[in-house]
Design a protein around this motif. Sequence first.
Motif, PDB file in Angstrom:
ATOM      1  N   MET A   1       0.849  -1.159   0.046  1.00  0.00           N
ATOM      2  CA  MET A   1       0.039   0.362   0.005  1.00  0.00           C
ATOM      3  C   MET A   1       0.950   1.170  -0.012  1.00  0.00           C
ATOM      4  O   MET A   1       2.011   1.457   0.904  1.00  0.00           O
ATOM      5  N   LYS A   2       0.827   2.293  -0.813  1.00  0.00           N
ATOM      6  CA  LYS A   2       1.626   3.462  -0.861  1.00  0.00           C
ATOM      7  C   LYS A   2       1.016   4.373   0.124  1.00  0.00           C
ATOM      8  O   LYS A   2      -0.226   4.412   0.487  1.00  0.00           O
ATOM      9  N   ASN A   3       2.170   5.159   0.997  1.00  0.00           N
ATOM     10  CA  ASN A   3       2.194   5.810   2.028  1.00  0.00           C
ATOM     11  C   ASN A   3       2.229   7.326   1.127  1.00  0.00           C
ATOM     12  O   ASN A   3       3.872   7.695   0.631  1.00  0.00           O
ATOM     13  N   ARG A   4       1.187   8.114   1.159  1.00  0.00           N
ATOM     14  CA  ARG A   4       0.607   9.296   0.904  1.00  0.00           C
ATOM     15  C   ARG A   4       0.533  10.177   1.768  1.00  0.00           C
ATOM     16  O   ARG A   4       0.159   9.730   2.591  1.00  0.00           O
ATOM     17  N   VAL A   5       1.213  11.594   1.246  1.00  0.00           N
ATOM     18  CA  VAL A   5       1.060  12.566   2.622  1.00  0.00           C
ATOM     19  C   VAL A   5       0.457  13.669   1.917  1.00  0.00           C
ATOM     20  O   VAL A   5       1.338  13.817   1.040  1.00  0.00           O
ATOM     21  N   ILE A   6      -0.109  14.617   2.531  1.00  0.00           N
ATOM     22  CA  ILE A   6      -0.935  16.020   2.744  1.00  0.00           C
ATOM     23  C   ILE A   6       0.498  17.000   3.044  1.00  0.00           C
ATOM     24  O   ILE A   6       0.253  16.892   3.887  1.00  0.00           O
ATOM     25  N   VAL A   7       0.452  18.269   2.155  1.00  0.00           N
ATOM     26  CA  VAL A   7       0.235  19.048   2.506  1.00  0.00           C
ATOM     27  C   VAL A   7       0.766  20.539   2.755  1.00  0.00           C
ATOM     28  O   VAL A   7       0.033  20.880   1.140  1.00  0.00           O
ATOM     29  N   TRP A   8       0.424  20.868   3.284  1.00  0.00           N
ATOM     30  CA  TRP A   8      -1.368  21.654   3.103  1.00  0.00           C
ATOM     31  C   TRP A   8      -0.343  23.239   3.391  1.00  0.00           C
ATOM     32  O   TRP A   8      -0.008  23.743   4.225  1.00  0.00           O
ATOM     33  N   PHE A   9      -0.390  24.126   2.545  1.00  0.00           N
ATOM     34  CA  PHE A   9       0.341  25.273   2.289  1.00  0.00           C
ATOM     35  C   PHE A   9      -1.057  26.390   2.711  1.00  0.00           C
ATOM     36  O   PHE A   9      -2.213  26.550   2.123  1.00  0.00           O
ATOM     37  N   ARG A  10      -0.432  27.094   3.183  1.00  0.00           N
ATOM     38  CA  ARG A  10      -1.171  28.165   3.596  1.00  0.00           C
ATOM     39  C   ARG A  10      -0.637  29.868   3.720  1.00  0.00           C
ATOM     40  O   ARG A  10      -0.432  30.196   2.752  1.00  0.00           O
ATOM     41  N   ARG A  11      -0.166  30.209   4.180  1.00  0.00           N
ATOM     42  CA  ARG A  11       0.490  31.612   3.485  1.00  0.00           C
ATOM     43  C   ARG A  11       1.988  31.292   3.813  1.00  0.00           C
ATOM     44  O   ARG A  11       2.818  32.261   5.094  1.00  0.00           O
ATOM     45  N   ASP A  12       2.688  30.253   3.410  1.00  0.00           N
ATOM     46  CA  ASP A  12       4.015  29.434   3.416  1.00  0.00           C
ATOM     47  C   ASP A  12       4.547  29.519   2.070  1.00  0.00           C
ATOM     48  O   ASP A  12       5.129  28.718   1.259  1.00  0.00           O
ATOM     49  N   LEU A  13       4.301  30.130   0.496  1.00  0.00           N
ATOM     50  CA  LEU A  13       4.365  29.991  -0.748  1.00  0.00           C
ATOM     51  C   LEU A  13       5.475  30.084  -1.206  1.00  0.00           C
ATOM     52  O   LEU A  13       5.295  30.822  -1.990  1.00  0.00           O
ATOM     53  N   ARG A  14       6.063  29.067  -0.446  1.00  0.00           N
ATOM     54  CA  ARG A  14       7.872  28.785  -1.416  1.00  0.00           C
ATOM     55  C   ARG A  14       7.971  27.457  -1.254  1.00  0.00           C
ATOM     56  O   ARG A  14       7.194  26.870  -0.320  1.00  0.00           O
ATOM     57  N   LEU A  15       9.107  27.214  -1.566  1.00  0.00           N
ATOM     58  CA  LEU A  15       9.296  25.380  -1.628  1.00  0.00           C
ATOM     59  C   LEU A  15      10.902  25.818  -1.035  1.00  0.00           C
ATOM     60  O   LEU A  15      11.131  24.305  -0.195  1.00  0.00           O
ATOM     61  N   ALA A  16      11.617  26.477  -1.100  1.00  0.00           N
ATOM     62  CA  ALA A  16      13.327  26.603  -0.184  1.00  0.00           C
ATOM     63  C   ALA A  16      12.395  26.582   1.270  1.00  0.00           C
ATOM     64  O   ALA A  16      11.541  27.765   1.496  1.00  0.00           O
ATOM     65  N   ASP A  17      13.669  26.087   2.367  1.00  0.00           N
ATOM     66  CA  ASP A  17      13.000  26.637   3.193  1.00  0.00           C
ATOM     67  C   ASP A  17      11.864  26.668   3.848  1.00  0.00           C
ATOM     68  O   ASP A  17      10.745  27.305   4.800  1.00  0.00           O
ATOM     69  N   ASN A  18      11.255  25.450   3.731  1.00  0.00           N
ATOM     70  CA  ASN A  18       9.357  25.251   4.104  1.00  0.00           C
ATOM     71  C   ASN A  18       9.726  23.801   4.992  1.00  0.00           C
ATOM     72  O   ASN A  18       9.500  22.780   4.130  1.00  0.00           O
ATOM     73  N   PRO A  19       9.855  24.648   5.665  1.00  0.00           N
ATOM     74  CA  PRO A  19       9.574  22.874   6.907  1.00  0.00           C
ATOM     75  C   PRO A  19       8.878  21.408   6.689  1.00  0.00           C
ATOM     76  O   PRO A  19       9.098  20.219   6.967  1.00  0.00           O
ATOM     77  N   ALA A  20       7.417  21.886   6.713  1.00  0.00           N
ATOM     78  CA  ALA A  20       6.543  20.807   6.236  1.00  0.00           C
ATOM     79  C   ALA A  20       7.253  19.930   4.571  1.00  0.00           C
ATOM     80  O   ALA A  20       6.730  18.445   4.798  1.00  0.00           O
ATOM     81  N   LEU A  21       7.011  20.858   3.783  1.00  0.00           N
ATOM     82  CA  LEU A  21       7.819  19.762   2.665  1.00  0.00           C
ATOM     83  C   LEU A  21       8.004  19.495   2.634  1.00  0.00           C
ATOM     84  O   LEU A  21       8.870  18.283   2.465  1.00  0.00           O
ATOM     85  N   ARG A  22       9.608  20.196   3.057  1.00  0.00           N
ATOM     86  CA  ARG A  22      10.988  19.232   4.069  1.00  0.00           C
ATOM     87  C   ARG A  22      10.526  17.437   5.025  1.00  0.00           C
ATOM     88  O   ARG A  22      10.938  17.238   4.673  1.00  0.00           O
TER      89      ARG A  22
END
Length: 480
Positions: A1-22
Motif C-alpha cells: 500500500m502506498k504511503n501518501r502525505v498531504i502538505v497543506w500550504f497557507r501563508r508559506d507559499l515557497r518551496l525552499a526553507d519550507n519545513p513541512a514540505l521538507r
Amino acid sequence: MKNRVIVWFRRDLRLADNPALRAAIDGDFDSIVPVFIQAPDELGAWAPGGAQRVWQHFSLDALSTQLENLGSRLIIRHGPTQQALDTLIEESGATAVYWNRLYDPLTIERDKAIKTHLEQRGIETASFKAALLHEPWTVKTGQGGPYKVFTPFWKAVKDRGSEAPLPMPDRLPEVWSRIGSEAVADLDLLPSIPWDTDIRATWAPGEDGAHERLETFLESAIDKYADDRDRPAIAGTSYLSPHLHWGEIGPRQIMHRLAEWLDDQDSQAVHDHATTFRSELGWREFAHHVLYHFPDTPDAPLDKRFEQFPWSQDDEALELWQRGQTGIPMVDAGMRELWATGYMHNRLRMTVASFLTKNLRVAWQHGERWFWDTLVDADLANNTLGWQWAAGCGADAAPFFRIFNPARQGERFDASGDYVRHWVPEIATLGNKHIHRPWEAPAAVLDKAGVELGRTYPRPLVDLKESRREALSAFDEIKR
C-alpha cells in the motif's frame, strides 16, 4: 500500500526553507500532495482584504508553476478546510497531513480543531515553525510572562541565532492524476473592476520575486539603510514585507543571506546599517509575540484606559483621509500611494496614523480596517501593533503626547518635496518652502503656482496646533 502525505500550504507559499514540505520529502512517503484550501470564512473579519487577494492570486500562480517545474502540481480546493482535507484524504489515500504554523487567533483555534479531528481519524499530523525566528511561547520575561516592550524583547532574542535554511527540493513526486484541482482563477481573487493595475506594475509576487527583492536591497540600499529608510522619495527600504507575509521568503532565509553577504563587507558602517535592519525583523517577531499573548488586540486596546477615550464619530473626515483629500500634503501623499500601489512607506504609516487618531481623533480601529483592505502586506500582527502604537494604547506604544506634526515630518524627511510632488501633483509647482504647508503660502505664491485652496487642492481639515491641543485634553480626561 502506498504511503501518501498531504502538505497543506497557507501563508508559506515557497518551496525552499519550507519545513513541512521538507519533512514530507524526508519522510517515508511514496507521494506528496501539495494543497491550498481557500476558506476565508474561517478567518472571520480578518479574511484577506482586496489588495491581499490580488497578491495571493499571483503568488499562488507562481507556486503552482514552481511545483509543475519540479514534477508536481498544486491542488486547489474551496473550504470548509476540514471537509476539503477529509475529501482529499479519501481521494489520495493519504495517511498524514503536514503544515507550517501560523499565529493569528482564529487560525490557531481552527488548526487545533483540525488536528484533533484528523488524529481521531487515525491520520498522522505534524506542524512546523516556518514564519518566525522565535515562536511566541518560547520568549518570556524574567517573571515568566510575555513582553510588552520591544527593546527588552529584542535584547532577549537577537543573539539566539536560528537554524540554517532548508534547501530547495530538486524534484518532487508526481501527484496522482485522478486527484482533481480547481484553477487559481477559480478562487476569484482578482477584482472585477481592474483597480489593481498599479499593484501589478509595482510588485512581483512569488518566491523568485522575493529573493530578487532581497538581492536588490543588499546591492543598492542596505549600506545606507539606517539613514534612507525614513525618506519616502527614495528606495531606501527592503520592500520585503508582503513577501514575508505570504511566506514567499522566510525570516531565517533573510538573516542567513544577510550574514553571508556581510562576510564580504569590511565597513563597520555597513554592519551598523544591517543591525538596524535586523531590528526591523525583530519588530515583526515582537508583533507576533504580542498578538499571540494578547489575542483581543486587533479589536480592543491593550491599555484599557482607551476604552473610555472620547473618539470622534466623523465619517466625512474618515472618508477624506482614506481618499487623500485632507489638505495636509504629507498625509494625502501617503494615502494616495497606498491606494495606487497597495503599499505605504513606514514613515508615512506612522504619520497618517497619528493624524487620524490624534488630529482627527478618529478611532484607530477605522484606520486598521482601511489598511487591512488596501495593503498588500496587511499582516494582522504588524497592523494591530502599528495602529495601537500610533494611537498610544498598545504594547510599546508611543506616548499619547507624542503627536506627529505631518508638515514637519514632510520638511524633515521629504525636504525637496519629491515624494509629495509625485503623489499630490495639484501642488507640484509650489516651492520647497510651502510644499508641505500650502495654507501658509501668500496669495501671490499660490496664484503663481496655479493652486487655489478649496478648489484645486483642499484646505486643511483641521488646524494642526488646535487639534493637537484638543487631543491632549481628551487624553487628560481618561488619565483621570
